[in-house]
Design an enzyme around this catalytic site. Structure first.
Site, PDB file in Angstrom:
ATOM      1  N   ASN A   4       0.828  -1.156  -0.321  1.00 26.96           N
ATOM      2  CA  ASN A   4       0.038   0.114   0.098  1.00 26.96           C
ATOM      3  C   ASN A   4       0.852   1.207  -0.111  1.00 26.96           C
ATOM      4  OD1 ASN A   4      -1.781   2.058   0.406  1.00 26.96           O
ATOM      5  ND2 ASN A   4      -2.000   1.306   2.673  1.00 26.96           N
ATOM      6  N   TRP A   5       0.963   2.181  -1.128  1.00 29.68           N
ATOM      7  CA  TRP A   5       1.838   3.123  -1.282  1.00 29.68           C
ATOM      8  C   TRP A   5       1.305   4.397  -0.680  1.00 29.68           C
ATOM      9  CZ3 TRP A   5       4.251   2.831  -6.980  1.00 29.68           C
ATOM     10  CH2 TRP A   5       5.042   1.847  -7.172  1.00 29.68           C
ATOM     11  N   LYS A   6       0.297   4.371  -0.266  1.00 31.24           N
ATOM     12  CA  LYS A   6      -0.488   5.622   0.449  1.00 31.24           C
ATOM     13  C   LYS A   6      -0.396   6.727  -0.628  1.00 31.24           C
ATOM     14  CE  LYS A   6       0.219   3.246   4.617  1.00 31.24           C
ATOM     15  NZ  LYS A   6       0.344   3.537   6.232  1.00 31.24           N
ATOM     16  N   HIS A  90      -9.361   0.944   4.876  1.00 33.10           N
ATOM     17  CA  HIS A  90      -8.054   1.149   5.521  1.00 33.10           C
ATOM     18  C   HIS A  90      -8.506   2.220   6.976  1.00 33.10           C
ATOM     19  CE1 HIS A  90      -4.016   2.500   6.551  1.00 33.10           C
ATOM     20  NE2 HIS A  90      -3.571   1.410   5.790  1.00 33.10           N
ATOM     21  N   GLU A  92      -6.605   4.592   7.796  1.00 31.46           N
ATOM     22  CA  GLU A  92      -6.520   6.096   7.528  1.00 31.46           C
ATOM     23  C   GLU A  92      -7.731   6.612   6.923  1.00 31.46           C
ATOM     24  OE1 GLU A  92      -2.989   5.695   5.490  1.00 31.46           O
ATOM     25  OE2 GLU A  92      -1.841   4.727   7.295  1.00 31.46           O
ATOM     26  N   GLU A 162      -5.243  -4.870  10.704  1.00 35.27           N
ATOM     27  CA  GLU A 162      -4.267  -4.104  10.765  1.00 35.27           C
ATOM     28  C   GLU A 162      -4.244  -3.223  12.141  1.00 35.27           C
ATOM     29  OE1 GLU A 162      -2.356  -2.752   6.695  1.00 35.27           O
ATOM     30  OE2 GLU A 162      -3.884  -1.474   6.952  1.00 35.27           O
ATOM     31  N   GLY A 168       2.624   2.349  10.636  1.00 35.62           N
ATOM     32  CA  GLY A 168       3.755   3.449  10.526  1.00 35.62           C
ATOM     33  C   GLY A 168       4.366   3.824  11.999  1.00 35.62           C
ATOM     34  N   SER A 208       3.437  -2.163  10.190  1.00 34.39           N
ATOM     35  CA  SER A 208       5.200  -2.140  10.427  1.00 34.39           C
ATOM     36  C   SER A 208       5.721  -3.525  10.011  1.00 34.39           C
ATOM     37  CB  SER A 208       5.442  -1.630  11.992  1.00 34.39           C
ATOM     38  OG  SER A 208       5.195  -0.355  11.958  1.00 34.39           O
ATOM     39  N   GLY A 229       2.905  -0.988   4.039  1.00 31.14           N
ATOM     40  CA  GLY A 229       2.916   0.421   3.829  1.00 31.14           C
ATOM     41  C   GLY A 229       4.386   0.718   3.464  1.00 31.14           C
TER      42      GLY A 229
HETATM   43  P1  PGA Z   1       3.047   0.373   7.587  1.00 32.31           P
HETATM   44  O1  PGA Z   1       1.602   0.456   6.806  1.00 32.31           O
HETATM   45  O2  PGA Z   1       3.551  -0.900   7.005  1.00 32.31           O
HETATM   46  O3  PGA Z   1       3.826   1.625   7.032  1.00 32.31           O
HETATM   47  O4  PGA Z   1       2.949   0.349   9.069  1.00 32.31           O
HETATM   48  C1  PGA Z   1       0.796  -0.715   6.773  1.00 32.31           C
HETATM   49  C2  PGA Z   1      -0.443  -0.095   6.081  1.00 32.31           C
HETATM   50  O5  PGA Z   1      -0.850   1.150   6.558  1.00 32.31           O
HETATM   51  O6  PGA Z   1      -1.285  -0.694   5.341  1.00 32.31           O
END
Ligand code: PGA
Length: 244
Positions: A4-6, A90, A92, A162, A168, A208, A229
């Site tokens: 997931n590149w966000k 997600h 976010e 998640e 993150g 993470s 991510g």
């Molecule tokens: P992260 O993000 O690997 O940077 O913790 C995971 C995600 O939000 O899908």
């Protein structure tokens, strides 16, 4: 193994990533690989993934086919761009953009209607875990966001667990904590959709995931894959996760 590149990578940066990444995962036939770039880089990613096993997905999907929904991108548009997957719900999106279990269900149904594979995200926040409510939160997210699917629809989705406190932050759930949550989700799946469907559903862990912890996480039979991510932004790092 999903990346997931966000909100990272322009089309030019996407091309650069794939030029390195493709060769690094050529031999990887043990898993499916999917990358979720921003909408504006979907076309570049699809082009660069041609002739490889890498699949491309969107990070969100509208619940409607088309219409007056400024800022939204629909399933037919995502499919026409050559993508095959969509992330839904997600944390976010839930935290900053008002996504609810109800809209998660509608977006998941739309993905399926338009032939895309949804990866539906669930997970508890830190205060929910600390107050011992993890299982309640997961079962409520499951009941409202996933439980409304038909059995035939449920078979086609992928779930991602998640924990919000691990995203993150560099704080990975231990493999045991992750596996426990996966078991709770699978138990919900069994209650609603039966034993076989629950056994067959793929549940990814996200939060993470890095090259140095992926092996231990994937060592848990409950964990079927990873949603990555930060560590998916670098070709070498995501390739070493894929090739764990
Ligand atoms: P992260 O993000 O690997 O940077 O913790 C995971 C995600 O939000 O899908």
């Amino acid at each position: 193994m999903a990346g997931n590149w966000k909100m990272y990578k322009t089309p030019a940066e996407t091309i650069e990533f794939f030029e390195r990444f493709r060769g690094l995962v050529e031999q990887a036939t043990h898993c499916e690989i999917a990358i979720f770039p921003p909408f504006t880089s979907l076309a570049a990613a699809v082009e660069m993934a041609k002739g490889t096993r890498i699949r491309i997905g969107a990070q969100n999907i509208a619940w409607a086919k088309e219409g007056a929904f400024t800022g939204e991108i629909s399933g037919p548009m995502i499919a026409a761009a050559g993508a095959s997957h969509a992330l839904v719900g997600h944390s976010e999106r839930r935290q900053y953009f008002g996504e609810t279990d109800d809209t998660v269900l509608k977006r998941t149904q739309a993905a399926l209607e338009f032939g895309l594979t949804p990866i539906v995200c669930v997970g508890e926040r830190l205060e929910e875990r600390e107050s011992g409510r993890t299982e309640d939160v997961l079962s409520s997210q499951f009941a409202k966001g996933i439980g409304g699917l038909t059995a035939a629809q449920f078979e086609k989705i992928v779930i991602a667990y998640e924990p919000v406190w691990a995203i993150g932050t560099g704080k990975t759930a231990t493999p045991e904590i992750a596996a426990e949550a996966h078991r709770a989700i699978r138990a919900q799946a069994q209650l609603k959709f039966g034993k076989d469907a629950a056994a067959a559903i793929r549940i990814l862990y996200g939060g993470s995931v890095k090259p140095d912890n992926v092996r231990a996480l994937m060592g848990q039979p409950e964990i079927d894959g990873a949603l990555v991510g930060g560590a998916s932004l670098d070709a070498a790092s995501f390739a070493s996760i894929v090739n764990f």
